[in-house]
Design an enzyme around this catalytic site. Structure first.
Site, PDB file in Angstrom:
ATOM      1  N   ASP A  48       0.903  -1.273   0.033  1.00 51.30           N
ATOM      2  CA  ASP A  48      -0.023  -0.139  -0.115  1.00 51.30           C
ATOM      3  C   ASP A  48       0.942   1.330  -0.083  1.00 51.30           C
ATOM      4  OD1 ASP A  48      -3.152   0.518   0.966  1.00 51.30           O
ATOM      5  OD2 ASP A  48      -1.854   2.306   0.922  1.00 51.30           O
TER       6      ASP A  48
ATOM      7  N   LEU B 125      -6.898  -4.556  -4.766  1.00 47.67           N
ATOM      8  CA  LEU B 125      -7.826  -3.532  -4.246  1.00 47.67           C
ATOM      9  C   LEU B 125      -7.314  -2.273  -4.316  1.00 47.67           C
ATOM     10  CD1 LEU B 125      -8.123  -6.004  -1.625  1.00 47.67           C
ATOM     11  CD2 LEU B 125     -10.194  -5.027  -1.655  1.00 47.67           C
TER      12      LEU B 125
ATOM     13  N   GLU C 163      -7.299   4.499  -6.646  1.00 47.50           N
ATOM     14  CA  GLU C 163      -8.188   5.883  -6.329  1.00 47.50           C
ATOM     15  C   GLU C 163      -9.607   5.289  -6.431  1.00 47.50           C
ATOM     16  OE1 GLU C 163      -7.066   8.597  -5.172  1.00 47.50           O
ATOM     17  OE2 GLU C 163      -5.032   8.219  -5.503  1.00 47.50           O
TER      18      GLU C 163
ATOM     19  N   THR D  20     -15.843  -2.606  -9.299  1.00 51.02           N
ATOM     20  CA  THR D  20     -16.962  -1.982  -8.950  1.00 51.02           C
ATOM     21  C   THR D  20     -18.293  -2.248 -10.054  1.00 51.02           C
ATOM     22  OG1 THR D  20     -18.097   0.259  -8.390  1.00 51.02           O
ATOM     23  CG2 THR D  20     -16.155   0.083 -10.109  1.00 51.02           C
ATOM     24  N   ASP D  21     -19.370  -1.804  -9.543  1.00 49.19           N
ATOM     25  CA  ASP D  21     -20.562  -2.111 -10.395  1.00 49.19           C
ATOM     26  C   ASP D  21     -20.883  -0.843 -11.279  1.00 49.19           C
ATOM     27  OD1 ASP D  21     -21.449  -0.320  -8.469  1.00 49.19           O
ATOM     28  OD2 ASP D  21     -23.229  -1.104  -8.033  1.00 49.19           O
ATOM     29  N   GLU D  22     -20.088   0.243 -10.797  1.00 51.62           N
ATOM     30  CA  GLU D  22     -19.937   1.573 -11.909  1.00 51.62           C
ATOM     31  C   GLU D  22     -19.553   1.523 -13.350  1.00 51.62           C
ATOM     32  OE1 GLU D  22     -19.021   4.770  -9.240  1.00 51.62           O
ATOM     33  OE2 GLU D  22     -19.309   3.755  -7.474  1.00 51.62           O
TER      34      GLU D  22
ATOM     35  N   TYR E 172     -13.637   7.761 -12.734  1.00 49.85           N
ATOM     36  CA  TYR E 172     -13.455   6.982 -11.869  1.00 49.85           C
ATOM     37  C   TYR E 172     -13.669   5.506 -12.298  1.00 49.85           C
ATOM     38  CZ  TYR E 172     -14.357   3.237  -8.143  1.00 49.85           C
ATOM     39  OH  TYR E 172     -14.330   2.074  -7.344  1.00 49.85           O
TER      40      TYR E 172
ATOM     41  N   LYS F 298     -11.672   2.102 -13.774  1.00 52.54           N
ATOM     42  CA  LYS F 298     -11.923   0.820 -13.302  1.00 52.54           C
ATOM     43  C   LYS F 298     -12.280  -0.160 -14.363  1.00 52.54           C
ATOM     44  CE  LYS F 298     -11.948  -0.487  -9.749  1.00 52.54           C
ATOM     45  NZ  LYS F 298     -10.760  -1.226  -8.879  1.00 52.54           N
TER      46      LYS F 298
ATOM     47  N   ASN G  39     -22.025  -0.299  -3.933  1.00 50.47           N
ATOM     48  CA  ASN G  39     -21.319   0.475  -2.684  1.00 50.47           C
ATOM     49  C   ASN G  39     -21.278  -0.171  -1.360  1.00 50.47           C
ATOM     50  OD1 ASN G  39     -22.752   2.316  -4.942  1.00 50.47           O
ATOM     51  ND2 ASN G  39     -22.041   3.876  -3.625  1.00 50.47           N
TER      52      ASN G  39
ATOM     53  N   PRO H 170     -24.253  17.390   2.898  1.00 52.32           N
ATOM     54  CA  PRO H 170     -24.497  17.905   1.469  1.00 52.32           C
ATOM     55  C   PRO H 170     -25.187  16.690   0.700  1.00 52.32           C
ATOM     56  CG  PRO H 170     -22.203  17.332   1.632  1.00 52.32           C
ATOM     57  CD  PRO H 170     -22.944  16.940   3.284  1.00 52.32           C
TER      58      PRO H 170
ATOM     59  N   ARG I 121     -28.544   3.862  -4.828  1.00 50.12           N
ATOM     60  CA  ARG I 121     -27.339   3.004  -4.830  1.00 50.12           C
ATOM     61  C   ARG I 121     -27.763   1.686  -4.121  1.00 50.12           C
ATOM     62  NH1 ARG I 121     -26.085   6.184  -7.928  1.00 50.12           N
ATOM     63  NH2 ARG I 121     -24.144   7.288  -8.178  1.00 50.12           N
TER      64      ARG I 121
ATOM     65  N   GLY J 111     -22.420  14.378 -14.530  1.00 53.21           N
ATOM     66  CA  GLY J 111     -22.359  13.148 -15.034  1.00 53.21           C
ATOM     67  C   GLY J 111     -22.871  12.147 -13.860  1.00 53.21           C
TER      68      GLY J 111
HETATM   69  P1  NAD Z   1      -9.893   3.120  -0.175  1.00 51.85           P
HETATM   70  O1  NAD Z   1      -9.617   4.565  -1.186  1.00 51.85           O
HETATM   71  O2  NAD Z   1     -10.471   3.286   0.875  1.00 51.85           O
HETATM   72  O3  NAD Z   1      -8.438   2.586  -0.457  1.00 51.85           O
HETATM   73  C1  NAD Z   1      -7.684   2.313  -1.571  1.00 51.85           C
HETATM   74  C2  NAD Z   1      -6.223   1.964  -0.729  1.00 51.85           C
HETATM   75  O4  NAD Z   1      -5.212   1.841  -2.010  1.00 51.85           O
HETATM   76  C3  NAD Z   1      -5.658   2.863   0.160  1.00 51.85           C
HETATM   77  O5  NAD Z   1      -4.962   2.501   1.376  1.00 51.85           O
HETATM   78  C4  NAD Z   1      -4.344   3.497  -0.555  1.00 51.85           C
HETATM   79  O6  NAD Z   1      -3.523   4.091  -0.059  1.00 51.85           O
HETATM   80  C5  NAD Z   1      -4.015   2.529  -1.555  1.00 51.85           C
HETATM   81  N1  NAD Z   1      -3.537   3.086  -2.734  1.00 51.85           N
HETATM   82  C6  NAD Z   1      -4.039   3.988  -3.766  1.00 51.85           C
HETATM   83  N2  NAD Z   1      -3.142   4.188  -4.660  1.00 51.85           N
HETATM   84  C7  NAD Z   1      -2.037   3.308  -4.451  1.00 51.85           C
HETATM   85  C8  NAD Z   1      -0.911   2.703  -5.096  1.00 51.85           C
HETATM   86  N3  NAD Z   1      -0.474   3.582  -6.423  1.00 51.85           N
HETATM   87  N4  NAD Z   1      -0.376   2.087  -4.793  1.00 51.85           N
HETATM   88  C9  NAD Z   1      -0.501   1.144  -3.747  1.00 51.85           C
HETATM   89  N5  NAD Z   1      -1.488   1.428  -3.071  1.00 51.85           N
HETATM   90  C10 NAD Z   1      -2.518   2.624  -3.415  1.00 51.85           C
HETATM   91  O7  NAD Z   1     -10.779   2.095  -1.200  1.00 51.85           O
HETATM   92  P2  NAD Z   1     -11.963   1.375  -1.135  1.00 51.85           P
HETATM   93  O8  NAD Z   1     -13.148   1.865  -0.734  1.00 51.85           O
HETATM   94  O9  NAD Z   1     -11.608   0.536   0.009  1.00 51.85           O
HETATM   95  O10 NAD Z   1     -11.960   0.287  -2.346  1.00 51.85           O
HETATM   96  C11 NAD Z   1     -10.892  -0.659  -2.435  1.00 51.85           C
HETATM   97  C12 NAD Z   1     -11.245  -1.475  -3.877  1.00 51.85           C
HETATM   98  O11 NAD Z   1     -12.430  -1.877  -3.968  1.00 51.85           O
HETATM   99  C13 NAD Z   1     -10.876  -0.310  -5.037  1.00 51.85           C
HETATM  100  O12 NAD Z   1     -10.468  -1.078  -6.075  1.00 51.85           O
HETATM  101  C14 NAD Z   1     -12.328   0.032  -5.229  1.00 51.85           C
HETATM  102  O13 NAD Z   1     -12.504   0.330  -6.994  1.00 51.85           O
HETATM  103  C15 NAD Z   1     -13.080  -1.127  -5.234  1.00 51.85           C
HETATM  104  N6  NAD Z   1     -14.512  -1.071  -4.982  1.00 51.85           N
HETATM  105  C16 NAD Z   1     -14.896  -0.187  -3.821  1.00 51.85           C
HETATM  106  C17 NAD Z   1     -16.224   0.062  -3.510  1.00 51.85           C
HETATM  107  C18 NAD Z   1     -16.627   0.908  -2.485  1.00 51.85           C
HETATM  108  O14 NAD Z   1     -17.843   1.135  -2.282  1.00 51.85           O
HETATM  109  N7  NAD Z   1     -15.695   1.528  -1.683  1.00 51.85           N
HETATM  110  C19 NAD Z   1     -17.295  -0.776  -4.214  1.00 51.85           C
HETATM  111  C20 NAD Z   1     -16.836  -1.707  -5.119  1.00 51.85           C
HETATM  112  C21 NAD Z   1     -15.362  -1.934  -5.429  1.00 51.85           C
HETATM  113  P1  TYD Z   2     -20.309   7.938  -2.884  1.00 50.89           P
HETATM  114  O1  TYD Z   2     -20.164   7.558  -1.427  1.00 50.89           O
HETATM  115  O2  TYD Z   2     -19.386   8.931  -3.346  1.00 50.89           O
HETATM  116  O3  TYD Z   2     -20.142   6.614  -3.689  1.00 50.89           O
HETATM  117  P2  TYD Z   2     -20.290   6.493  -5.213  1.00 50.89           P
HETATM  118  O4  TYD Z   2     -20.355   7.839  -5.919  1.00 50.89           O
HETATM  119  O5  TYD Z   2     -19.118   5.589  -5.676  1.00 50.89           O
HETATM  120  O6  TYD Z   2     -21.667   5.820  -5.679  1.00 50.89           O
HETATM  121  O7  TYD Z   2     -21.925   8.502  -3.163  1.00 50.89           O
HETATM  122  C1  TYD Z   2     -22.872   7.933  -2.784  1.00 50.89           C
HETATM  123  C2  TYD Z   2     -24.067   8.775  -3.480  1.00 50.89           C
HETATM  124  O8  TYD Z   2     -24.404   9.749  -2.611  1.00 50.89           O
HETATM  125  C3  TYD Z   2     -23.970   9.140  -4.882  1.00 50.89           C
HETATM  126  O9  TYD Z   2     -24.996   9.166  -5.601  1.00 50.89           O
HETATM  127  C4  TYD Z   2     -23.498  10.638  -4.554  1.00 50.89           C
HETATM  128  C5  TYD Z   2     -24.071  10.987  -3.278  1.00 50.89           C
HETATM  129  N1  TYD Z   2     -23.421  11.849  -2.490  1.00 50.89           N
HETATM  130  C6  TYD Z   2     -23.902  13.001  -1.981  1.00 50.89           C
HETATM  131  O10 TYD Z   2     -25.174  13.240  -2.087  1.00 50.89           O
HETATM  132  N2  TYD Z   2     -23.385  13.702  -0.909  1.00 50.89           N
HETATM  133  C7  TYD Z   2     -22.092  13.452  -0.579  1.00 50.89           C
HETATM  134  O11 TYD Z   2     -21.557  14.283   0.157  1.00 50.89           O
HETATM  135  C8  TYD Z   2     -21.221  12.451  -1.409  1.00 50.89           C
HETATM  136  C9  TYD Z   2     -19.924  12.023  -0.949  1.00 50.89           C
HETATM  137  C10 TYD Z   2     -22.093  11.699  -2.046  1.00 50.89           C
END
Ligand code: NAD
Ligand code: TYD
Length: 348
Positions: free
Chosen positions: A35, A83, A86, A131-133, A156, A160, A185, A211, A220, A287
């Site tokens: 990491d 995992l 960004e 991700t499903d996005e 983003y 992905k 999510n 917000p 979501r 978007g």
């Molecule tokens: P996060 O942003 O909390 O954590 C990302 C981690 O990656 C951090 O610890 C960061 O330091 C590390 N990192 C970033 N750039 C790096 C690099 N260049 N080299 C090494 N380490 C690096 O993310 P998360 O929410 O835990 O998501 C983890 C994975 O799951 C991601 O690939 C994301 O696309 C996927 N995902 C997330 C969600 C969600 O809702 N959070 C849903 C589906 C998939």
């Molecule tokens: P987020 O948690 O950023 O996840 P993602 O965009 O990957 O789905 O956002 C979840 C939903 O909430 C999304 O529709 C954007 C909205 N949102 C807000 O309305 N206010 C906020 O401050 C944030 C961060 C997100």
């Protein structure tokens, strides 16, 4: 130790839960956490497992080909759970390049190391967490299946989607044993307070505005992080190589309904009232995908996975964790911390 597994992004939100699960459940695995510790990475998330014999942290960038190659050789890595990324859509709008660097180039760098070091070995697996996005927005009542066409709308999700395509390309071209899951999510303990749920929890605690983008009509599908980790564990061990699996919570909520529910839960726990008056409708995200909704019947039917918590139960546990760990919140929000919308709207 008979198997070394490289987990990237293990200091982040989902990654830290994956590390904990694998370190504690599989003492025969040597778990290497690579990491970079960006703003989203926090070793505090792993305090309870950092001294385990089968755990090793390496600070470094997945884009560093020399480092990654050395890790494959030194530890004889047999599995990757990728995992590191960004992960925040709003940041991808203001800084798309860093998403291409980490999510696309970083992933390809890891794939190259796996191809070079695994040759034709069949007992290895490169598991890519996505991700499903990538599927874009979908109108009700339809659901994303594994064969839904990719249609990403944010930098983003485009990054992905690109990384998913590279993973599949390495399977088809180099016969690299890969597996991909696309999840909805996540929420739960240790999520950095820039995503909707922890932003609102933090702001309710501090009586700051909540917000809500646009009219709060966006939908979501929410999944408690430990349910995602259970799916990852299952897929890593029993998923079919070369396949994709969708993972979702069967918990679709409009943002405004979710935020109102969170206000109710927190008011009850904090013995307060009226947190919903903190809600502010702010300028919409450019978007902004209207609806994500996952059909996870493939992993349910083939492997028996099910989400164990609904949103109300999961929020209850999540809020308890944040209230019991206010020092964690304070640490991660001190220093340079600003959410995208604080930068845009709340510096007043
Ligand atoms: P996060 O942003 O909390 O954590 C990302 C981690 O990656 C951090 O610890 C960061 O330091 C590390 N990192 C970033 N750039 C790096 C690099 N260049 N080299 C090494 N380490 C690096 O993310 P998360 O929410 O835990 O998501 C983890 C994975 O799951 C991601 O690939 C994301 O696309 C996927 N995902 C997330 C969600 C969600 O809702 N959070 C849903 C589906 C998939
Ligand atoms: P987020 O948690 O950023 O996840 P993602 O965009 O990957 O789905 O956002 C979840 C939903 O909430 C999304 O529709 C954007 C909205 N949102 C807000 O309305 N206010 C906020 O401050 C944030 C961060 C997100």
């Amino acid at each position: 130790m008979n198997k070394a597994i490289l987990i990237t992004g293990g200091a982040g939100f989902i990654g830290s839960h994956v590390i904990r699960k694998f370190v504690l459940s599989y003492p025969d695995y040597q778990i290497i956490n690579l990491d970079k510790l960006t703003y989203a990475g926090n070793l505090e998330n792993l305090n309870d497992v950092e001294h385990q014999d089968n755990y090793q942290f390496i600070k470094g960038d997945i884009e560093d080909s020399k480092l990654v190659d050395n890790l494959f050789v030194e530890y004889s890595i047999k599995g990757v759970i990728h995992l590191a990324a960004e992960s925040h859509v709003d940041r991808s709008i203001s800084d798309p390049l860093s998403f291409i660097q980490t999510n696309v180039l970083g992933t390809v760098n890891l794939l190259n190391a796996a191809v070079q070091n695994w040759h034709a070995q069949t007992d290895c697996l490169f598991y890519h967490i996505s991700t499903d996005e990538v599927y874009g927005s979908i109108t009700a009542p339809d659901l994303f299946t594994e064969s839904t066409t990719y249609d990403p709308n944010s930098p983003y999700s485009a990054s992905k989607a690109s990384s998913d395509h590279f993973v599949r390309a390495y399977y088809n071209t180099y016969k690299l044993p890969v597996l991909i899951s696309n999840c909805s999510n996540n929420y739960g303990p240790c999520q950095f307070p820039e995503k909707l749920i922890p932003v609102c929890i933090n702001n309710i605690i501090n009586k700051k505005p909540l917000p809500v983008y646009g009219k709060g009509e966006n939908v979501r599908d929410w999944l408690y992080v430990e349910d995602h980790v259970a799916a990852i564990d299952l897929l890593f061990h029993q998923g079919k190589v070369g396949e994709t699996y969708n993972i979702g919570g069967d918990n679709q909520f409009k943002n405004i309904d979710l935020v109102n529910l969170l206000c109710q839960i927190m008011d009850q726990k904090l013995d307060r009232s009226g947190s919903e008056h903190l809600i502010e409708f702010v300028t919409d995200r450019p978007g902004h995908d209207l609806r994500y909704a996952i059909d996870s019947s493939k992993i349910q039917d083939e492997l028996g996975w099910r989400p164990s918590l609904d949103l109300k139960e999961g929020l209850d546990k999540t809020v308890d964790w944040y209230l019991e760990n206010e020092d964690w919140l304070e640490h991660v929000t001190s220093g340079q911390y600003q959410t995208y919308y604080q930068e845009q709207y709340f510096n007043r």
